[in-house]
Design an enzyme around this catalytic site. Structure first.
Site, PDB file in Angstrom:
ATOM      1  N   CYS A   1       0.696  -1.335  -0.150  1.00 31.28           N
ATOM      2  CA  CYS A   1      -0.058   0.004   0.095  1.00 31.28           C
ATOM      3  C   CYS A   1       1.107   1.229   0.018  1.00 31.28           C
ATOM      4  CB  CYS A   1      -0.985  -0.102   1.351  1.00 31.28           C
ATOM      5  SG  CYS A   1      -1.959   1.385   1.474  1.00 31.28           S
TER       6      CYS A   1
ATOM      7  N   CYS B   1      -0.164   4.110   2.647  1.00 34.55           N
ATOM      8  CA  CYS B   1       0.220   3.604   3.977  1.00 34.55           C
ATOM      9  C   CYS B   1       1.619   3.942   4.244  1.00 34.55           C
ATOM     10  CB  CYS B   1       0.225   2.116   3.956  1.00 34.55           C
ATOM     11  SG  CYS B   1      -1.468   1.298   3.812  1.00 34.55           S
TER      12      CYS B   1
END
Length: 327
Positions: free
Chosen positions: A87, A90
């Site tokens: 991600c 993230c």
């Protein structure tokens, strides 16, 4: 942000998070009070807290969730960062959350959960995308936001969370920070016995009793905000009882004009922490409907606003979107 979302019970890891199976909030508040009293005793005795005993950023797994998140949340708000290695957002949000956890010096603890390595937790929390950020306070789940956010917005959310934790639950935090004097934070249960009875009914999963009790309070005090919020949550929990997530989503996707399907899907969206999705779904449905159907959807949307709280920025944004559709 209002703490009007699901509570986690002690068996959360053995099945789906059951929003009607409530862990006693009074017990959680009592543990928090005991923890604050112990920190105050140590401070009075000149005993400095051991920083290693209070890590501010922790990696949590399915095996450690109960201890590291649910139990710890009786002493300090626990912010949960659901992330994944692949991600990209993230990689921006997670370091920011870690830095802020250190900066807030024990007023929050950050629990990091790798969604790939902990798929059971991911399913239980209804995580559909990462990053996703939630919190647990005194055993109660509080969805915060999904997706990357600016540092200013994250700070605002954390400040609101800490305020709610102190005022609503008596959870002050302060791991590794100066201790609070016992009893400084507001108690969890209200002094009004009728409102206390309503909360207790909700806590033990007696949704019908809770609804009736909150309604009784509102008959005497129509402007009681606490009772309005409690009633909205109890009614939401009752509506989602027995609903199958996959079936509801399939029906809603198959016919966007099916009002009942959209209402059920929005309820499940909200319970799963997807607040913007729930609001967006109903705003769009208002735009597609007329007459009684439109009014039914509009009223449900207003009820969901009550669950989240009028001051939440997501409610403010949705109110604006609703106004544009209506007028």
């Amino acid at each position: 942000m209002q703490p009007r979302n699901s509570r986690l019970n002690s068996s959360a890891l053995r099945g789906a998070v059951d929003l009607a199976a409530v862990k006693a909030a009074g017990e959680a508040a009592q543990k928090a009070e005991q923890a604050r009293a112990e920190r105050a005793r140590q401070a009075a005795a000149g005993i400095a807290p051991d920083p290693s005993a209070y890590p501010l950023v922790i990696d949590v797994t399915e095996d450690t969730f109960e201890t590291e998140v649910v139990q710890r949340s009786t002493e300090v708000p626990v912010v949960i960062d659901f992330w994944a290695e692949w991600c990209e957002p993230c990689k921006q949000l997670s370091p920011l959350l870690e830095r802020l956890a250190e900066e807030y010096a024990g007023r929050i603890v950050l629990a990091k959960i790798d969604v790939e390595a902990n798929q059971l937790l991911t399913q239980q929390f209804g995580i559909q995308g990462v990053p996703a950020v939630m919190a647990v306070v005194a055993g109660q789940l509080v969805p915060l936001f999904q997706g990357a956010e600016s540092e200013a917005n994250v700070r605002k959310v954390l400040d609101q969370l800490i305020l709610v934790a102190e005022q609503r639950f008596g959870v002050v935090g302060g791991a590794g920070a100066p201790a609070e004097a016992p009893g400084e934070a507001g108690p969890y249960l209200p002094e009004d016995p009728a409102l206390a009875a309503a909360h207790e009914a909700l806590d033990r999963g007696d949704l019908g009793g809770a609804i009736q009790a909150y309604q009784n309070v509102l008959v005497e005090e129509p402007g009681n905000t606490e009772a309005k919020l409690g009633l909205a949550q109890a009614q939401l929990l009752r509506r989602v009882e027995g609903l199958d997530l996959a079936s509801v989503r399939t029906a809603a996707a198959a016919d966007p004009k099916d009002v009942e399907a959209q209402l059920k899907a929005a309820d499940l969206d909200l319970v799963g922490g997807h607040v913007e999705d729930a609001f967006g779904r109903l705003v769009a449905t208002v735009g597609r409907t007329f007459g009684e159907d439109r009014d039914t959807v509009r009223v449900r949307l207003l009820e969901l606003f009550e669950v989240i709280g009028a001051e939440d920025p997501r409610v403010t944004a949705a109110r604006g979107a609703l106004a544009r559709v209506l007028f």
